[in-house]
Write a protein that holds these residues in place. Structure first.
Motif, short mmCIF file in Angstrom:
data_model
loop_
_atom_site.label_atom_id
_atom_site.label_comp_id
_atom_site.label_asym_id
_atom_site.label_seq_id
_atom_site.Cartn_x
_atom_site.Cartn_y
_atom_site.Cartn_z
N THR A 1 2.90 1.54 -3.43
CA THR A 1 2.13 1.84 -4.64
C THR A 1 1.23 3.06 -4.49
N GLY A 2 0.45 3.09 -3.41
CA GLY A 2 -0.54 4.14 -3.24
C GLY A 2 -0.01 5.42 -2.65
N PHE B 1 -4.26 1.29 -3.56
CA PHE B 1 -4.32 1.95 -2.26
C PHE B 1 -5.58 1.53 -1.50
N SER B 2 -6.73 1.58 -2.16
CA SER B 2 -7.99 1.21 -1.51
C SER B 2 -8.22 -0.29 -1.52
N PHE C 1 2.69 6.38 -6.10
CA PHE C 1 1.69 7.28 -6.67
C PHE C 1 2.28 8.67 -6.90
N VAL D 1 0.84 -1.20 0.00
CA VAL D 1 0.00 0.00 0.00
C VAL D 1 0.87 1.25 0.00
N ALA E 1 -10.01 5.39 -11.89
CA ALA E 1 -9.92 4.55 -10.69
C ALA E 1 -11.27 3.98 -10.24
N GLY F 1 -1.59 2.80 -8.69
CA GLY F 1 -1.37 3.08 -7.28
C GLY F 1 -2.64 3.49 -6.57
N GLU F 2 -3.46 4.31 -7.23
CA GLU F 2 -4.72 4.76 -6.64
C GLU F 2 -5.66 3.59 -6.40
#
Length: 324
Positions: A82-83, A172-173, A87, A79, A111, A168-169
């Motif tokens: 990447t996020g 992230f979630s 990102f 996370v 996204a 990445g976005e």
């Protein structure tokens, strides 16, 4: 107490609004080393988040004293890589290679569609296929985002960077949703921020930023405080709380609010109304959100949706508890 679906939506809206409105503030850091600024931001945010987790151990749905397992730390590291670190690095790659911010925003605006399609992979509802309604709603939101952001100049390397930021976005979630049920929103945010710091420090070293290191100016310091406090601590916590309650697919379409918030902030700062295209884009995003967040789903909208990830019944918090 258990939060309602409406409260969860409000939390996600607040989180995306804070993130979207931070673009203007980030421009105040253009003259400061990029990776160094992000490392300072996440280090400060991690310190605050760990303090909050210690003072209010039940905030965000975690059990007091819970610690991430080795597997969860690995997920949080991805996370962060990447996020967060990745990102930001991908956005700067795109902007530094003659790709306009509008193009980057349009690519990242996809996204919601990615989260709608991939969300079932981390859900424990037993559903392997995405909801047709949510995918359609996400597609409408993406179309609205493209209208809000517009188009502009781009290069192949810049588009590659924008694509990396999009990935990445989404991750992230998507990955945060796996560890949220056991760790809670505050600890997920705290550990992710802390793990991002060494990654950004390494990135700063590779980019040769130590040669340009200096103390930030008063304006840059204020921008870093804002980004660490509101855009990271506040935005991440409310987003993660809403994400766990709504699920990846439903919360994901709210990512489309980021460019809308950016547009609104720019309009306020410029004291000028947006053009026809962006205005139509905002309306389109609103239609997509209304379509996706209303109407039935396969899970009841009045109950907490099934949690995600491998948490056991003993570890899984039944409610999002109030501060202890």
């Amino acid at each position: 107490m258990t939060i309602s679906k409406g409260t969860a939506v409000a939390f996600c809206v607040l989180g995306m609004t804070l993130v979207g409105s931070s673009v203007s503030v980030s421009q105040l850091l253009l003259d400061y080393p990029t990776m160094t600024a992000q490392a300072l931001r996440y280090a400060a945010a991690a310190a605050v988040l760990f303090l909050i987790a210690h003072r209010f151990p039940r905030l965000g749905g975690a059990r007091p004293g819970v610690r991430p397992t080795a597997r969860e730390l690995g997920i949080l590291l991805v996370v962060a890589a990447t996020g967060m670190a990745g990102f930001n690095a991908c956005i700067m790659l795109a902007l530094h290679h003659d790709t306009e911010p509008a193009v980057v925003g349009t690519v990242i605006g996809a996204a919601p569609l990615g989260l709608a399609l991939l969300g079932p992979l981390v859900a424990r509802s037993g559903r392997a296929r995405p909801s047709v309604r949510l995918v359609a709603a996400a597609a409408i939101v993406v179309a609205g985002t493209a209208l809000v952001e517009g188009t502009g100049q781009a290069t192949p390397l810049g588009l590659l960077g924008a694509g990396g930021a999009l990935a990445g976005e989404i991750l992230f979630s998507l990955l945060a949703a796996v560890v949220l049920p056991r760790l809670g929103a505050v600890r997920v945010a705290a550990y992710s921020c802390a793990l991002a710091v060494p990654l950004l420090v390494v990135g700063a070293l590779v980019a040769g930023e130590p040669a340009a290191w200096r103390l930030p100016t008063a304006t840059e310091t204020a921008a870093l405080v804002y980004l660490a406090g509101l855009m990271t601590v506040a935005a991440f916590v409310v987003w993660f709380i809403g994400l766990e309650r709504l699920g990846v697919e439903r919360a994901g379409i709210l990512v489309g609010l980021m460019p809308v918030a950016t547009l609104a902030t720019a309009a306020v700062m410029a004291a000028a109304l947006p053009g026809l295209g962006p205005a139509l884009g905002v309306l389109t995003v609103a239609v997509g959100l209304a379509f996706g967040l209303t109407g039935g789903s396969r899970a009841s909208s009045d109950t907490v949706p099934p949690t995600v990830g491998p948490a056991t019944d003993q570890d899984r918090p039944a409610t999002l508890a109030a501060p202890a």
